[in-house]
Design a protein around this motif. Sequence first.
Motif, short mmCIF file in Angstrom:
data_model
loop_
_atom_site.label_atom_id
_atom_site.label_comp_id
_atom_site.label_asym_id
_atom_site.label_seq_id
_atom_site.Cartn_x
_atom_site.Cartn_y
_atom_site.Cartn_z
N SER A 93 0.82 -1.22 0.00
CA SER A 93 0.00 0.00 0.00
C SER A 93 0.85 1.26 0.00
CB SER A 93 -0.92 0.01 1.22
OG SER A 93 -0.18 0.14 2.43
N GLN A 94 2.15 1.13 0.01
CA GLN A 94 3.06 2.26 0.14
C GLN A 94 2.80 3.35 -0.90
OE1 GLN A 94 7.45 1.78 1.01
NE2 GLN A 94 7.62 2.47 -1.11
N GLY A 95 2.63 4.57 -0.41
CA GLY A 95 2.57 5.75 -1.26
C GLY A 95 3.62 6.72 -0.77
N LEU A 96 4.32 7.38 -1.68
CA LEU A 96 5.44 8.24 -1.33
C LEU A 96 5.14 9.70 -1.65
CD1 LEU A 96 8.31 5.94 -2.65
CD2 LEU A 96 7.55 6.22 -0.27
N VAL A 97 5.28 10.57 -0.65
CA VAL A 97 4.97 11.99 -0.76
C VAL A 97 6.25 12.79 -0.58
CG1 VAL A 97 3.44 13.80 0.06
CG2 VAL A 97 2.85 11.41 0.46
N PHE A 98 6.57 13.66 -1.55
CA PHE A 98 7.79 14.45 -1.41
C PHE A 98 7.53 15.93 -1.18
CE2 PHE A 98 7.13 14.03 -6.05
CZ PHE A 98 7.12 15.36 -6.45
N SER A 99 6.30 16.37 -1.18
CA SER A 99 6.01 17.76 -0.86
C SER A 99 6.09 17.97 0.65
CB SER A 99 4.62 18.16 -1.37
OG SER A 99 3.63 17.38 -0.74
N ARG A 100 6.54 19.13 1.06
CA ARG A 100 6.68 19.43 2.49
C ARG A 100 5.35 19.95 3.03
NH1 ARG A 100 12.59 21.05 4.00
NH2 ARG A 100 13.77 20.23 2.23
N THR A 101 4.41 19.06 3.13
CA THR A 101 3.05 19.45 3.51
C THR A 101 2.52 18.62 4.66
OG1 THR A 101 2.37 18.05 1.65
CG2 THR A 101 2.31 20.42 1.29
N SER A 102 3.38 18.24 5.57
CA SER A 102 2.93 17.46 6.71
C SER A 102 3.68 17.91 7.96
CB SER A 102 3.13 15.96 6.47
OG SER A 102 4.50 15.63 6.47
N LEU A 103 3.38 17.29 9.06
CA LEU A 103 3.92 17.68 10.36
C LEU A 103 5.44 17.75 10.36
CD1 LEU A 103 3.37 18.19 13.41
CD2 LEU A 103 3.54 15.71 13.72
#
Length: 444
Positions: A93-103
């Motif tokens: 289920s891995q999804g990878l996020v590279f935007s700096r939009t989290s804690l």
Amino acid sequence: MGQSRHNLAALAAIVGFVAISGALLHVAQGQFARSSYTVPLDREPINYYREDLNDPVAKLQAKLDAGDVELEHDAKFGYLPAVLDALGIPESSQGLVFSRTSLQLRLISPTTPRAIYFNDDVYIGYVQNSDMLEISTVDPEVGGVFYTLEQRQGHPQFVRDHQCLQCHQTARTQGVPGHLVRSVFTNDAGMTGAGPQFVTDHNSRFSERWGGWYVTGTHGRARHMGNVTAETVSRYDPPLDREAGANVADLSDKFNTNRYLAGGHSDLIALMVLEHQTQMHNVITRAGYEAKMVLHQHARLNEGEDEPLSEGAERRLNQAADAVLRYMLFVDEEILADPVKGTTSFAEDFQAKGKRDSSGRSLRDLDLQRRLFAYPCSYLIYSDAFDALPDVVLDRLYRRLWEVLTDQDESGDFDNLASRHRQAILEILRETKEGLPAYFHDDA
């Protein structure tokens, strides 16, 4: 927890970790409209801060405290592998996020993306070199609940995190403690700017999805925002080379893929399911909040007398049920231009969990040719959160669902459902869904 634990400058979380202090939005045309109106979570009838939670993470913590379960600490990934295993979350289920939009935005970039893992009711956020895991889950009564877990070896303790309620109060989650997938224009440092931002689900245009995400899989002629960065994010409509990010199978040139459980995969099908699921959770929670508010107000106005609901109360309940029904039946779903395919075993893993009828059909069966699901009715109809909806909403929802599936609905709102799909969904539910009203079995 480390300094990143307390960074309240983060933008709205990409997945899961967004909450609102009980906002209950006015309903318009069967959909939950955006509003700034909020209802305090610390009082009747919501009682969001209650301690007797029944979500999967609370249940796991109870087992840990009782000594019935142990979580093995991994030298490379900390508690991540053990938590996924204990909660039944597949690595695929891995999804990878590279935007700096989290804690933990300071630890995230295109070369150190954040990983999201999920199942039907839990979301796990993993960031390289972080001292904690982020966890979001769904409690049947109160909706989205947020936790952190220290990555240091010891006695694992999931700690409920109310800071999300302070910095993530938004109508993007339909006004309730909930979840979302965001798509943003991102530069090569992972920063976002003035460009448009999208909250995406199964209704979203393909061209607006996955900005700031890595995406692996094939999708033919359609183009999305994933896998690429904008040269600048200081303008409202920054240029983006969507062609360069299309139909990507290998991310090894983007970052060190050995730092992630599923390597360099951010499976397209997993992301599409994630988009549907996040807002389905929100619409269920929102309907439950609406019903509780209506009943609480009715009881206060009538001081315990057995009076019928007002026309306004009936209307609010009908609209809440209709909002759930429209979303769960994919009324406004974006039709795919070409077939789509992922790069992991996620599609097989996801479908394998389906409850099947005597013909072998399941609401988890994927289509992936023109739409996401073969039988467009959300699998979250089997969820504890759905079953926990107050009867005043659930009764209306079941009645309307039955009318649609038996071709008795005259609204014209569900023309997306062909007769063969309606019949198939009805037959599947009759054999696999517990608690259906008796009239669902009429003439079965």
